[in-house]
Design an enzyme around this catalytic site. Structure first.
Site, PDB file in Angstrom:
ATOM      1  N   LYS A  41       0.831  -1.205   0.000  1.00 46.22           N
ATOM      2  CA  LYS A  41       0.000   0.000   0.000  1.00 46.22           C
ATOM      3  C   LYS A  41       0.870   1.262   0.000  1.00 46.22           C
ATOM      4  O   LYS A  41       0.613   2.206  -0.736  1.00 46.22           O
ATOM      5  CB  LYS A  41      -0.915   0.047   1.240  1.00 46.22           C
ATOM      6  CG  LYS A  41      -1.849  -1.134   1.386  1.00 46.22           C
ATOM      7  CD  LYS A  41      -2.816  -0.957   2.552  1.00 46.22           C
ATOM      8  CE  LYS A  41      -2.182  -0.886   3.926  1.00 46.22           C
ATOM      9  NZ  LYS A  41      -1.606  -2.176   4.386  1.00 46.22           N
ATOM     10  N   ARG A  65      -9.109   1.384   9.156  1.00 49.36           N
ATOM     11  CA  ARG A  65      -8.807   0.006   9.541  1.00 49.36           C
ATOM     12  C   ARG A  65      -9.923  -0.620  10.357  1.00 49.36           C
ATOM     13  O   ARG A  65      -9.812  -1.788  10.733  1.00 49.36           O
ATOM     14  CB  ARG A  65      -7.534  -0.024  10.380  1.00 49.36           C
ATOM     15  CG  ARG A  65      -6.253  -0.353   9.589  1.00 49.36           C
ATOM     16  CD  ARG A  65      -5.102  -0.170  10.542  1.00 49.36           C
ATOM     17  NE  ARG A  65      -3.920  -0.917  10.284  1.00 49.36           N
ATOM     18  CZ  ARG A  65      -2.823  -0.422   9.690  1.00 49.36           C
ATOM     19  NH1 ARG A  65      -2.822   0.788   9.194  1.00 49.36           N
ATOM     20  NH2 ARG A  65      -1.747  -1.165   9.581  1.00 49.36           N
ATOM     21  N   ARG A 123      13.430  -9.525   4.459  1.00 50.02           N
ATOM     22  CA  ARG A 123      13.919  -8.184   4.855  1.00 50.02           C
ATOM     23  C   ARG A 123      14.876  -8.303   6.042  1.00 50.02           C
ATOM     24  O   ARG A 123      15.902  -7.635   6.104  1.00 50.02           O
ATOM     25  CB  ARG A 123      12.757  -7.260   5.228  1.00 50.02           C
ATOM     26  CG  ARG A 123      12.058  -6.638   4.040  1.00 50.02           C
ATOM     27  CD  ARG A 123      11.209  -5.431   4.443  1.00 50.02           C
ATOM     28  NE  ARG A 123      10.081  -5.752   5.307  1.00 50.02           N
ATOM     29  CZ  ARG A 123       8.903  -6.164   4.854  1.00 50.02           C
ATOM     30  NH1 ARG A 123       8.697  -6.318   3.563  1.00 50.02           N
ATOM     31  NH2 ARG A 123       7.921  -6.437   5.684  1.00 50.02           N
ATOM     32  N   ARG A 168      11.499  -1.919  10.780  1.00 48.42           N
ATOM     33  CA  ARG A 168      10.692  -1.256  11.805  1.00 48.42           C
ATOM     34  C   ARG A 168      10.550  -2.145  13.024  1.00 48.42           C
ATOM     35  O   ARG A 168      10.668  -3.365  12.932  1.00 48.42           O
ATOM     36  CB  ARG A 168       9.309  -0.983  11.223  1.00 48.42           C
ATOM     37  CG  ARG A 168       9.228   0.343  10.517  1.00 48.42           C
ATOM     38  CD  ARG A 168       8.009   0.461   9.645  1.00 48.42           C
ATOM     39  NE  ARG A 168       6.797  -0.119  10.194  1.00 48.42           N
ATOM     40  CZ  ARG A 168       5.658  -0.153   9.521  1.00 48.42           C
ATOM     41  NH1 ARG A 168       5.587   0.347   8.311  1.00 48.42           N
ATOM     42  NH2 ARG A 168       4.592  -0.684  10.069  1.00 48.42           N
ATOM     43  N   ARG A 183      -0.458  -8.729  13.541  1.00 44.38           N
ATOM     44  CA  ARG A 183      -1.059  -7.690  12.693  1.00 44.38           C
ATOM     45  C   ARG A 183      -2.004  -8.323  11.665  1.00 44.38           C
ATOM     46  O   ARG A 183      -3.030  -7.734  11.325  1.00 44.38           O
ATOM     47  CB  ARG A 183       0.043  -6.874  12.013  1.00 44.38           C
ATOM     48  CG  ARG A 183       0.878  -6.089  13.032  1.00 44.38           C
ATOM     49  CD  ARG A 183       2.106  -5.489  12.392  1.00 44.38           C
ATOM     50  NE  ARG A 183       1.766  -4.310  11.625  1.00 44.38           N
ATOM     51  CZ  ARG A 183       2.411  -3.908  10.529  1.00 44.38           C
ATOM     52  NH1 ARG A 183       3.403  -4.597  10.058  1.00 44.38           N
ATOM     53  NH2 ARG A 183       2.046  -2.807   9.930  1.00 44.38           N
TER      54      ARG A 183
HETATM   55  P1  AMP Z   1       1.156   0.807   9.148  1.00 45.08           P
HETATM   56  O1  AMP Z   1       2.376   1.601   8.923  1.00 45.08           O
HETATM   57  O2  AMP Z   1      -0.027   1.317   8.365  1.00 45.08           O
HETATM   58  O3  AMP Z   1       1.343  -0.657   8.915  1.00 45.08           O
HETATM   59  O4  AMP Z   1       0.754   0.977  10.684  1.00 45.08           O
HETATM   60  C1  AMP Z   1       1.612   0.587  11.709  1.00 45.08           C
HETATM   61  C2  AMP Z   1       0.840   0.477  13.021  1.00 45.08           C
HETATM   62  O5  AMP Z   1       0.271   1.751  13.340  1.00 45.08           O
HETATM   63  C3  AMP Z   1      -0.335  -0.477  13.008  1.00 45.08           C
HETATM   64  O6  AMP Z   1       0.052  -1.815  13.268  1.00 45.08           O
HETATM   65  C4  AMP Z   1      -1.193   0.095  14.128  1.00 45.08           C
HETATM   66  O7  AMP Z   1      -0.656  -0.214  15.397  1.00 45.08           O
HETATM   67  C5  AMP Z   1      -1.013   1.592  13.922  1.00 45.08           C
HETATM   68  N1  AMP Z   1      -2.010   2.131  12.971  1.00 45.08           N
HETATM   69  C6  AMP Z   1      -1.752   2.679  11.752  1.00 45.08           C
HETATM   70  N2  AMP Z   1      -2.875   3.070  11.150  1.00 45.08           N
HETATM   71  C7  AMP Z   1      -3.884   2.756  12.007  1.00 45.08           C
HETATM   72  C8  AMP Z   1      -5.306   2.877  11.954  1.00 45.08           C
HETATM   73  N3  AMP Z   1      -5.917   3.409  10.886  1.00 45.08           N
HETATM   74  N4  AMP Z   1      -6.011   2.467  13.033  1.00 45.08           N
HETATM   75  C9  AMP Z   1      -5.419   1.954  14.126  1.00 45.08           C
HETATM   76  N5  AMP Z   1      -4.092   1.765  14.231  1.00 45.08           N
HETATM   77  C10 AMP Z   1      -3.323   2.169  13.187  1.00 45.08           C
END
Ligand code: AMP
Length: 192
Positions: free
Chosen positions: A13, A88, A127, A135, A146
């Site tokens: 994404k 989400r 990775r 990360r 996740r």
């Molecule tokens: P991402 O970089 O989008 O994979 O997000 C990393 C982490 O940030 C996720 O595993 C959640 O802990 C938190 N996070 C990011 N976006 C959201 C969202 N829309 N709602 C809730 N938690 C989020």
């Protein structure tokens, strides 16, 4: 145009959002990036979110809804945005619809990147094996958590958007440039 890029963690994404920013001038609104920036800045919101993010849990809906609304009101979103990693949950999707409606806007399209879990785990492992910077939440255990959260809380959002007739699904396992071309063809075929 307002787009949602949808798919499990690691589906690509972020990569495709960044390409859309370059090619279509639509800013990438990644809640994950915004939260990581808050952590780096040491804000209370960042500190509270870090614990949840590190274990692969979602941060509260109000937190991300608040940061998205604030970000969307910046002038660079005047022509729309690409939402990456948001919404989400159904509550987030409903809040996004309300926020956009209040501004005379709407979600035009939801692009679903379809990938399989085994391939996502293999990507994380490669990775790590490559020894690159990863990360805090980029490890097999956290990815499993996740993915669980994705299927339980996030996948239902797809049905929400299907009900609105907005979802187009793509093969997220294809090469990056093939996915980019497919997205380009879909966007070029739209009236918005
Ligand atoms: P991402 O970089 O989008 O994979 O997000 C990393 C982490 O940030 C996720 O595993 C959640 O802990 C938190 N996070 C990011 N976006 C959201 C969202 N829309 N709602 C809730 N938690 C989020």
């Amino acid at each position: 145009m307002n787009l949602v890029l949808f798919g499990p963690p690691g589906a690509g994404k972020g990569t495709q959002s960044k390409i859309l920013t370059q090619t279509r001038g639509l800013p990438q609104l990644s809640t994950g990036d915004m939260l990581r920036a808050a952590i780096a800045a040491g804000t209370p919101l960042g500190l509270a979110s870090k614990v949840l993010m590190d274990k692969g849990a979602l941060v509260p809906d109000e937190t991300v809804i608040g940061i998205i609304a604030e970000r969307y009101d910046q002038p660079d979103c005047a022509k729309g945005a690409v939402f990456d990693g948001f919404p989400r949950t159904i509550a987030q999707a409903e809040a996004l619809d309300k926020m956009l409606a209040a501004r005379g806007r709407k979600i035009d399209l939801v692009l679903e990147l379809k990938v399989d879990d085994a391939a996502l785990l293999a990507r994380v492992e490669s990775r790590i094996a490559a020894g690159g910077p990863v990360r805090a939440d980029d490890n097999p255990e956290t990815l499993k958590k996740r993915l669980e959260v994705y299927y339980q809380s996030t996948a239902p959002v797809l049905a929400y958007y299907r009900g609105q007739g907005k979802v187009k699904s793509l093969d997220g396992m294809a090469a990056i440039d093939a996915v980019t071309r497919e997205i380009g063809a879909i966007l070029d075929g739209m009236k918005v």
